[in-house]
Design an enzyme around this catalytic site. Structure first.
Site, PDB file in Angstrom:
ATOM      1  N   HIS A 154      -1.727  13.553   1.053  1.00  0.00           N
ATOM      2  CA  HIS A 154      -2.810  14.136   1.850  1.00  0.00           C
ATOM      3  C   HIS A 154      -2.387  14.169   3.306  1.00  0.00           C
ATOM      4  CE1 HIS A 154      -3.544   9.872   2.359  1.00  0.00           C
ATOM      5  NE2 HIS A 154      -4.588  10.059   3.142  1.00  0.00           N
ATOM      6  N   HIS A 202      -3.781  12.788   6.235  1.00  0.00           N
ATOM      7  CA  HIS A 202      -4.051  11.783   7.271  1.00  0.00           C
ATOM      8  C   HIS A 202      -2.752  11.445   8.009  1.00  0.00           C
ATOM      9  CE1 HIS A 202      -8.114  10.178   5.581  1.00  0.00           C
ATOM     10  NE2 HIS A 202      -8.301  10.951   6.628  1.00  0.00           N
ATOM     11  N   ASP A 244      -1.322   8.791   8.992  1.00  0.00           N
ATOM     12  CA  ASP A 244      -0.432   7.722   8.512  1.00  0.00           C
ATOM     13  C   ASP A 244       0.392   8.145   7.295  1.00  0.00           C
ATOM     14  OD1 ASP A 244      -3.170   7.557   7.494  1.00  0.00           O
ATOM     15  OD2 ASP A 244      -2.553   5.780   6.389  1.00  0.00           O
ATOM     16  N   HIS A 245       0.233   9.422   6.891  1.00  0.00           N
ATOM     17  CA  HIS A 245       1.037   9.968   5.783  1.00  0.00           C
ATOM     18  C   HIS A 245       1.895  11.160   6.213  1.00  0.00           C
ATOM     19  CE1 HIS A 245      -1.180   7.531   2.728  1.00  0.00           C
ATOM     20  NE2 HIS A 245      -1.995   7.468   3.781  1.00  0.00           N
ATOM     21  N   HIS A 291     -11.221   9.990  -1.713  1.00  0.00           N
ATOM     22  CA  HIS A 291     -10.815   9.585  -0.373  1.00  0.00           C
ATOM     23  C   HIS A 291     -11.580  10.443   0.631  1.00  0.00           C
ATOM     24  CE1 HIS A 291      -8.322   7.553   2.441  1.00  0.00           C
ATOM     25  NE2 HIS A 291      -7.624   8.605   2.803  1.00  0.00           N
TER      26      HIS A 291
HETATM   27 ZN   LIG Z   1      -3.542   6.267   4.595  1.00  0.00          ZN
HETATM   28 ZN   LIG Z   2      -5.897   8.595   4.014  1.00  0.00          ZN
END
Ligand SMILES: [Zn+2]
Ligand SMILES: [Zn+2]
Length: 244
Positions: free
Chosen positions: A60, A62, A64-65, A136
């Site tokens: 996904h 976000h 942090d990815h 999520h």
């Molecule tokens: Zn994350």
């Molecule tokens: Zn996430």
């Protein structure tokens, strides 16, 4: 198959764990799943290096990815690599278009192929993958690689995702917080243990760890064990698991 944790952390730094990144290797094929902050550095530390990663699969969008996507592109360009494929859920094309509009000088530096996938079966970097929609705060896909390896991405723990993972030799599952943190969109040990109860899974690794989990691993494992009696461990950056 070899599965290497490049980042077992999340959006809040622990000082030890970088953001999400998992390297999947089999028979000369290499795939990077997610590319959060620090993953580019970990790739270098792992000995694989950014030169050898030409495909990234995103769960996904976000930060942090995806935070190290453009740094990965720039490093590959500087190293003389010409190609990168980025595969992810709906919106991945516009994410890349928008990132390249902000960092305009990176446009055209690499032969960039962007492909969007939906829940179901597809092939990426020579791997046959199944995708399943998680629960999520953004649309997110969990990925399963045959009977060997399943990655939850970011998700609440729920029966559908546990069904999707059942029979895997290795399940890497989000377990962001200990039980006393009131959270939605991510599991706690209690909710994860309930979802996994009675499932046949070879081994479970907990990842996406927030600083709140520091020093609380034993109690988190005990909490899961009250519901689920399988082998559960914590993921650690730069650990490689071999799975047959
Ligand atoms: Zn994350
Ligand atoms: Zn996430």
């Amino acid at each position: 198959m070899r599965v290497t944790f490049l980042g077992s952390g999340s959006a809040m730094p622990t000082g030890e764990r970088f953001q999400t990144g998992i390297l999947v290797q089999e028979g000369g094929r290499t795939l990077l799943v997610d590319c959060g902050s620090g993953v580019l550095h970990r790739l270098q530390q792992s000995g694989v290096g950014y030169e050898n990663v030409s495909t990234v699969l995103l769960t996904h969008h976000h930060l942090d990815h995806v935070a190290d996507l453009l740094p990965l592109m720039k490093a590959r360009w500087l190293a003389g690599e010409e190609h990168l494929e980025i595969v992810g859920p709906q919106g991945t094309k516009s994410l890349l278009d928008d990132l390249l509009e902000v960092h305009e000088y990176m446009q055209g530096k690499l032969d960039l192929q962007v492909r969007e996938v939906v829940p179901g079966e597809f092939s990426v970097a020579g791997f046959d993958v199944s995708a399943y929609e998680t629960r999520h705060s953004l649309p997110c896909l969990a990925y399963r690689f045959g009977d060997l390896f399943t990655f939850s991405g970011d998700s609440e723990a729920f029966a559908g995702l546990a069904n999707f993972a059942e029979g895997s030799a290795i399940l890497v599952h989000d377990c962001s917080f200990p039980d006393d943190v009131d959270v939605s969109n991510h599991p706690t040990p209690e909710t994860l243990g309930k979802a996994l109860a009675g499932r046949e899974i070879g081994r479970v690794y907990l990842t996406h760890l927030y600083p709140h989990t520091d020093g609380r691993h034993d109690e988190m494992l005990e909490s899961i064990a009250t519901q689920y009696d399988g082998d559960v461990r914590f993921a650690e950056d730069l650990t490689t698991i071999s799975v047959e």
